[in-house]
Design an enzyme around this catalytic site. Structure first.
Site, PDB file in Angstrom:
ATOM      1  N   GLY A  14       0.926  -1.380   0.012  1.00  0.00           N
ATOM      2  CA  GLY A  14      -0.068  -0.007   0.017  1.00  0.00           C
ATOM      3  C   GLY A  14       0.915   1.203  -0.086  1.00  0.00           C
ATOM      4  N   SER A 133       0.606  -7.126  -9.347  1.00  0.00           N
ATOM      5  CA  SER A 133       1.878  -7.955  -9.288  1.00  0.00           C
ATOM      6  C   SER A 133       3.160  -6.984  -9.390  1.00  0.00           C
ATOM      7  CB  SER A 133       1.883  -8.957 -10.277  1.00  0.00           C
ATOM      8  OG  SER A 133       3.161  -9.626 -10.088  1.00  0.00           O
ATOM      9  N   LYS A 188      -5.313 -12.547 -11.768  1.00  0.00           N
ATOM     10  CA  LYS A 188      -3.911 -12.486 -10.918  1.00  0.00           C
ATOM     11  C   LYS A 188      -3.640 -14.149 -10.130  1.00  0.00           C
ATOM     12  CE  LYS A 188      -0.548 -11.090  -8.424  1.00  0.00           C
ATOM     13  NZ  LYS A 188      -0.361 -11.203  -7.092  1.00  0.00           N
ATOM     14  N   HIS A 191      -1.736 -15.901 -12.382  1.00  0.00           N
ATOM     15  CA  HIS A 191      -0.447 -15.289 -12.609  1.00  0.00           C
ATOM     16  C   HIS A 191       0.484 -16.090 -11.319  1.00  0.00           C
ATOM     17  CE1 HIS A 191       2.550 -12.826 -10.748  1.00  0.00           C
ATOM     18  NE2 HIS A 191       2.950 -12.260 -11.996  1.00  0.00           N
ATOM     19  N   ASN A 192      -0.125 -16.017 -10.218  1.00  0.00           N
ATOM     20  CA  ASN A 192       0.744 -16.757  -9.201  1.00  0.00           C
ATOM     21  C   ASN A 192       0.684 -18.246  -9.357  1.00  0.00           C
ATOM     22  OD1 ASN A 192       0.322 -13.926  -8.333  1.00  0.00           O
ATOM     23  ND2 ASN A 192       0.149 -14.781  -6.129  1.00  0.00           N
ATOM     24  N   GLU A 195       3.753 -18.273 -11.645  1.00  0.00           N
ATOM     25  CA  GLU A 195       4.932 -18.015 -10.883  1.00  0.00           C
ATOM     26  C   GLU A 195       5.485 -19.128  -9.902  1.00  0.00           C
ATOM     27  OE1 GLU A 195       4.158 -14.112  -8.283  1.00  0.00           O
ATOM     28  OE2 GLU A 195       4.657 -15.694  -6.411  1.00  0.00           O
TER      29      GLU A 195
HETATM   30  C1  6PG Z   1       3.091 -10.582  -6.951  1.00  0.00           C
HETATM   31  C2  6PG Z   1       3.208 -11.912  -6.184  1.00  0.00           C
HETATM   32  C3  6PG Z   1       2.747 -11.607  -5.007  1.00  0.00           C
HETATM   33  C4  6PG Z   1       2.583 -12.757  -3.912  1.00  0.00           C
HETATM   34  C5  6PG Z   1       3.783 -13.308  -3.448  1.00  0.00           C
HETATM   35  C6  6PG Z   1       3.696 -14.317  -2.258  1.00  0.00           C
HETATM   36  O1  6PG Z   1       2.803 -10.994  -8.242  1.00  0.00           O
HETATM   37  O2  6PG Z   1       3.761  -9.607  -6.747  1.00  0.00           O
HETATM   38  O3  6PG Z   1       2.620 -12.905  -6.651  1.00  0.00           O
HETATM   39  O4  6PG Z   1       1.031 -11.198  -5.233  1.00  0.00           O
HETATM   40  O5  6PG Z   1       1.879 -12.609  -3.087  1.00  0.00           O
HETATM   41  O6  6PG Z   1       4.493 -13.897  -4.602  1.00  0.00           O
HETATM   42  O7  6PG Z   1       3.070 -15.603  -2.477  1.00  0.00           O
HETATM   43  P1  6PG Z   1       3.422 -16.873  -1.801  1.00  0.00           P
HETATM   44  O8  6PG Z   1       3.540 -16.412  -0.533  1.00  0.00           O
HETATM   45  O9  6PG Z   1       2.046 -17.642  -2.081  1.00  0.00           O
HETATM   46  O10 6PG Z   1       4.484 -17.392  -2.477  1.00  0.00           O
END
Ligand code: 6PG
Length: 467
Positions: A14, A133, A188, A191-192, A195
């Site tokens: 934030g 993100s 999103k 995306h994760n 990720e």
């Molecule tokens: C982003 C990330 C973020 C996420 C962290 C932790 O796109 O900036 O995806 O949103 O919260 O990567 O995720 P985990 O704690 O589940 O690994």
């Protein structure tokens, strides 16, 4: 003068977003709750701490905060997903007027976003679900922004989002409207999921090089650096090679980190969504399950003493490693985009996959040159594995994948994510699967019925197997 926008929730993300907004010359009001002893005077502390926030207005009183924002009000929430968002919305709602807009920029579940949109619509208050993100640095310097909700509400914040987002190589922002309802937060979540698999792949290649090939951290960092100078360039590779080179007086920092992979939930949400939609997101699942297995440290330690270890060295070339990495990433991205495609059809979100790809090109955690490569493919309404150039690439890489996986079989080094990429490809390119046998088994023990080949009616038949 009232502020153009209000922001609630001055945690790490934030605060960074507030600074980014203020740097882009928007007047901003900041609110953080008051919790005696732990969260006192937070907004004013941030205003004193960061020079770009010096003209921001700080509040601990929600009503005064709301009154300080120009109408129609635009209020951005950056809160921990779940109950905190519902609580805040319930406090905010009576203070807002028809036409005001709440933008939930946290990692909310898309179904919560849809529920909140409906709830607030009764009072003609808009809610947009904004997937953000890029972590702390992205939020400050330019994140990826995935926006879902009403187009009318999007019009109120489009310029602001475009300004604070990262920029692609063509200078276009990595912010876009992806669809209605909870689609922004859904994108999103996926995306994760991608990720997670990207991170797990790098971790598996790290372990192969270190444990099975006997390479030092410095040597591995050199390999990752080479990949990062190729078409495999990515943010995750960049940070990994920096991590592998980080040493202090006690040695490599990574050697002091407990090997239990944590998670905040969005990775499992992506998998739950995949299973609900009947999608084989096997790379996300293997990445998530690898984190779960890693967190069973005590059990792993106990079992490791019971089983003989097989730590023989394996011989692989740098080409074998890189081709397999490229291959597995293609499968991962194919699965992620397929998941969004199917969800979009199911929920009638009408998501354009090329737009999503464009948002992810810069700013976010999975940003990489691969997204630039996939963009024209998705723009032509194809999923990656159907494209002729990808088919050619996969054919070229496959012998390296086979060599790498077969040489790992007799060793103790796991490769769940890489193996799943290969198994997925094999299953997806077989014209005849063994699922006719599954159907026969289901019908035999449960009279569940099956379809006959070539029967276009879709009718189910039961065979009298036991006669
Ligand atoms: C982003 C990330 C973020 C996420 C962290 C932790 O796109 O900036 O995806 O949103 O919260 O990567 O995720 P985990 O704690 O589940 O690994």
């Amino acid at each position: 003068m009232k502020s153009e926008i209000g922001l609630i929730g001055l945690g790490v993300m934030g605060t960074s977003l507030a600074r980014n907004i203020a740097r882009n010359a928007y007047s901003i009001s900041l609110y953080n709750r008051y919790v005696k002893g732990s969260e006192e005077g937070i907004a004013h502390k941030k205003i004193d701490q960061y020079k770009e926030l010096s003209s921001a207005k700080g509040f601990e009183d929600l009503s005064a905060f709301v009154n300080s924002v120009q109408q129609p009000r635009k209020i951005l929430l950056m809160l921990t997903a779940g109950a905190a968002v519902d609580q805040l919305i319930s406090e905010l709602e009576p203070l807002l007027d028809s036409g005001d807009l709440i933008i939930d920029a946290g990692n909310s579940h898309y179904s919560d976003t849809e529920r909140r949109i409906e709830l607030l619509a009764k009072k003609k208050i808009f809610l947009l679900g904004l997937g953000v993100s890029g972590g702390e640095e992205g939020a400050l310097k330019g994140p990826s922004l995935m926006l879902g909700g009403s187009t009318q509400a999007y019009g109120l914040v489009k310029d602001l989002l475009n300004k604070i987002a990262a920029k692609k190589s063509d200078e276009q922002p990595t912010a876009a409207y992806v669809g209605n309802g909870g689609s922004g937060h859904f994108v999103k979540i996926v995306h994760n999921g991608i990720e997670y698999a990207e991170m797990q792949l790098i971790a598996e290649f790290f372990q192969i090089m270190h444990q099975a090939m006997g390479m030092t951290y410095d040597q591995i960092a050199v390999v990752f650096e080479q990949w990062n100078q190729s078409d495999q360039k990515s943010y995750l590779l960049e940070i990994t090679l920096s991590i592998l080179r980080t040493k202090d007086e006690q040695g490599y920092v990574i050697d002091r980190i407990l090997d239990k992979g944590a998670h905040n939930g969005t990775g499992s949400w992506s998998l739950i969504a995949a299973t609900e939609l009947g999608q084989a997101a096997s790379m996300m699942s293997s990445a998530l399950f690898s984190r779960y297995t890693s967190s069973q440290k005590r059990c792993r330690t106990k079992l490791s003493a019971l089983y003989e270890s097989k730590n023989q060295r394996i011989e692989l070339t740098l080409d074998d490693l890189m081709a397999t990495y490229r291959f597995a990433r293609l499968i991962n991205h194919h699965q992620g985009f397929s998941l969004i495609h199917v969800a979009s059809k199911e929920h009638r979100w009408d998501i354009n996959l090329a737009i999503v790809c464009g948002i992810w090109m810069e700013g976010c955690i999975i940003k990489s040159d691969l997204l630039y490569q996939l963009y024209p493919i998705l723009k032509s309404h194809q999923l990656p594995l159907s494209d002729a150039s990808i088919v050619k690439q996969i054919h070229m890489d496959r012998p390296h994948v086979e060599k790498l996986l077969s040489s790992l079989i007799p060793s103790d080094v796991p490769s769940l994510c890489i193996s799943n990429a290969f198994e997925f490809l094999k299953q997806m390119v077989q014209e005849q699967s063994p699922a006719h046998l599954i159907q026969a088994q289901r019908d035999y023990f449960g009279a569940h019925g099956f379809q006959f080949k070539g029967d276009l009616t879709g009718d189910l038949y039961h065979y009298n197997w036991k006669n």
